[in-house]
Scaffold this active site. Structure first.
Site, PDB file in Angstrom:
ATOM      1  N   HIS A   1      12.592  -7.452  -5.227  1.00 19.38           N
ATOM      2  CA  HIS A   1      11.476  -6.512  -5.311  1.00 19.38           C
ATOM      3  C   HIS A   1      10.196  -7.107  -4.721  1.00 19.38           C
ATOM      4  CE1 HIS A   1       8.452  -4.188  -7.936  1.00 19.38           C
ATOM      5  NE2 HIS A   1       8.997  -3.297  -7.116  1.00 19.38           N
TER       6      HIS A   1
ATOM      7  N   HIS B   1       1.395  -3.272  -1.919  1.00 19.66           N
ATOM      8  CA  HIS B   1       1.790  -2.323  -2.949  1.00 19.66           C
ATOM      9  C   HIS B   1       0.653  -1.405  -3.389  1.00 19.66           C
ATOM     10  CE1 HIS B   1       2.420  -0.913  -7.106  1.00 19.66           C
ATOM     11  NE2 HIS B   1       3.653  -0.711  -6.686  1.00 19.66           N
TER      12      HIS B   1
END
Length: 297
Positions: A44, A86
């Site tokens: 991730h 992100h």
């Protein structure tokens, strides 16, 4: 083509061994992320428990651990360049508040690429990552390709960036990632936005896509028209839900897959595997791998 920072290349001891292993089709990273039951482990934002998320250092850390699949997040700068980050704000993972004070909330869309390239995206995580940069999508793809890795690409907040789907596909094509081999074996594009996933499917029907969320079982056929995967948060699913997803065929005539997120502990990894998921997305992919191997999954 931009030069990768030195810090990204030397993120962990033994990285060269990891890279060499990842290039072998039946061993190393290409095999280490999959298990007898077919559960794929995805790093991730790269191996983000061990290197600053969404940086080239995190990509290399994942390769060093033997993982082929990495996940990232793509956004667009003020001057139209694609970068990997992100949050919609630069504040949490860079020193933007010090470099550009007075420009709160420091949104990615309010800064040019030249400005973003001045930021330190590593020191917040640890001193040895000082000087790590926010990578462009081009740089990120170069790193993934160099490592022989595969990419789960998330289109982040597409409502803020009209046309980003077409732009991302154009960049992927320029980097050689829309040829038959990459499309079939090494690329998935996902988003929390159903409209964004629909756009990607409409533009390139051969590209594997995923919807991030947990649609009601009754709604699965609607999503199956444009998504190959349903990728939910792990606390939102059970074995019955996973089975319902698998009973539904996606746009390419195959059962929908489930990649769940974000599991960093052994117990929940084993539980998710027992529920029948196809993939587990983790900040600690090595913990997931070890747990599944120990449980015979």
């Amino acid at each position: 083509m931009r030069i990768r920072p030195v810090a990204a290349v030397a993120t962990a001891a033994g990285v060269l061994m990891g890279l060499a292993a990842s290039l072998l089709p039946a061993t190393g990273a290409q095999a280490a992320d999959s298990h007898p039951r077919g559960v794929t482990t995805v790093a991730h934002r790269g191996a983000s428990a061990y290197a600053p998320e969404n940086t080239l250092a995190a990509v290399d850390a994942a390769a060093d651990l033997g993982f082929a699949w990495v996940e990232n997040d793509v956004q667009r700068t003020k001057d139209g360049e694609l970068v990997v980050l992100h949050d919609t704000s630069l504040a949490r993972t860079t020193d933007v508040e010090q470099v550009f004070p007075g420009r709160a909330p420091w949104n990615v869309a309010d800064f040019t690429l030249k400005e973003i390239e001045q930021l330190d995206a590593g020191s917040w995580f640890g001193p040895k990552f000082a000087g790590e940069r926010v990578p462009t999508l081009e740089d990120y793809m170069d790193a993934v390709e160099d490592n022989g890795q595969k990419l789960l690409l998330e289109i982040k907040s597409p409502e803020l960036y009209p046309g980003i789907e077409r732009q991302i596909l154009k960049e992927l094509r320029a980097e050689g990632w829309l040829d038959r081999h990459h499309v079939k074996h090494r690329l998935i594009v996902q988003s929390f936005s159903a409209d964004s996933v629909k756009k990607v499917h409409g533009l390139r029907r051969d590209v594997k896509t995923g919807f991030l969320g947990t649609p009601a079982v009754a709604e699965l056929p609607t999503y199956a028209a444009f998504a190959d995967q349903i990728n939910p948060q792990y606390k939102s699913i059970d074995a019955g839900y996973v089975a319902s997803v698998h009973k539904t065929k996606g746009p390419h005539g195959r059962p929908l897959e489930v990649f769940t997120w974000t599991i960093d502990d052994a117990a929940n990894a084993v539980k998710a595997a027992g529920q029948g998921v196809n993939g587990i997305i983790s900040n600690k992919p090595d913990v997931v791998r070890d747990a599944l191997e120990g449980a015979g999954r």
